[in-house]
Scaffold this motif. Structure first.
Motif, PDB file in Angstrom:
ATOM      1  N   ARG A  25       0.834  -1.204   0.000  1.00 22.12           N
ATOM      2  CA  ARG A  25       0.000   0.000   0.000  1.00 22.12           C
ATOM      3  C   ARG A  25       0.870   1.255   0.000  1.00 22.12           C
ATOM      4  N   SER A  26       1.900   1.252   0.753  1.00 19.11           N
ATOM      5  CA  SER A  26       2.786   2.398   0.821  1.00 19.11           C
ATOM      6  C   SER A  26       3.490   2.598  -0.514  1.00 19.11           C
ATOM      7  N   GLN A  27       3.937   1.513  -1.135  1.00 20.92           N
ATOM      8  CA  GLN A  27       4.619   1.587  -2.425  1.00 20.92           C
ATOM      9  C   GLN A  27       3.659   2.087  -3.507  1.00 20.92           C
ATOM     10  N   GLN A  32       1.799   6.388  -7.055  1.00 21.85           N
ATOM     11  CA  GLN A  32       0.716   7.259  -7.501  1.00 21.85           C
ATOM     12  C   GLN A  32       1.083   8.728  -7.287  1.00 21.85           C
ATOM     13  N   THR A  33       1.718   9.033  -6.166  1.00 20.14           N
ATOM     14  CA  THR A  33       2.135  10.401  -5.873  1.00 20.14           C
ATOM     15  C   THR A  33       3.150  10.871  -6.901  1.00 20.14           C
ATOM     16  N   GLN A  39       2.475  14.138 -13.841  1.00 16.58           N
ATOM     17  CA  GLN A  39       1.361  14.656 -14.631  1.00 16.58           C
ATOM     18  C   GLN A  39       1.168  16.149 -14.383  1.00 16.58           C
ATOM     19  N   THR A  40       1.287  16.568 -13.136  1.00 15.74           N
ATOM     20  CA  THR A  40       1.157  17.981 -12.787  1.00 15.74           C
ATOM     21  C   THR A  40       2.246  18.798 -13.479  1.00 15.74           C
TER      22      THR A  40
END
Length: 144
Positions: A25-27, A32-33, A39-40
């Motif tokens: 989950r952390s990975q 995703q971040t 993308q930003t």
């Protein structure tokens, strides 16, 4: 001894390290971040490029409008200058028309004077011929 090894107490006095657990989950959140940040950044770069293009287009449009404004100012100046020239031409045409009418009147008067002059000459010549004939008749009658 076996008990101490199993319990984690073993030969060097250090307890055995606990197995490290992989936190999926952390990975996933970290991935995703990072993806969101990429993308930003891509969207920011695209937005900056779009803004730059819009600014360039605006400047180009402004230059075109300034050029068009200068053309209209030049055209207004030409129209004013040509209007003055046309006014001068119109005044000269009016003066020429008046002079032509005056010349026509003068020519008509000259023709009339010429006709009268010819009549006077014919009359004088006629009187002179009549006088010569009368004198000739008198001279011939005096000889007879």
């Amino acid at each position: 001894l076996f008990g101490s090894v199993l319990r984690g107490g073993g030969g060097g006095g250090k307890p055995p390290a606990a197995p490290r657990r992989f936190d999926y989950r952390s990975q996933t959140t970290q991935t995703q971040t990072q993806s969101s940040e990429a993308q930003t950044q891509t969207m920011n770069a695209a937005a900056l490029e779009s803004a730059r293009r819009a600014k360039d287009a605006t400047r180009s449009l402004e230059r075109g409008m300034l050029s068009l404004n200068q053309i209209f100012l030049d055209m207004a100046n030409l129209v004013t200058t040509q209007g003055d020239a046309l006014d001068d031409v119109e005044a000269h045409v009016a003066k020429s028309a008046a002079a032509a009418r005056g010349a026509e009147r003068s020519l008509t008067a000259a023709r009339e004077h010429q006709k009268k002059g010819r009549r006077k000459v014919f009359a004088i010549v006629g009187i002179a011929v009549a006088c010569v004939v009368v004198v000739a008749l008198i001279a011939i009658a005096g000889f007879v």
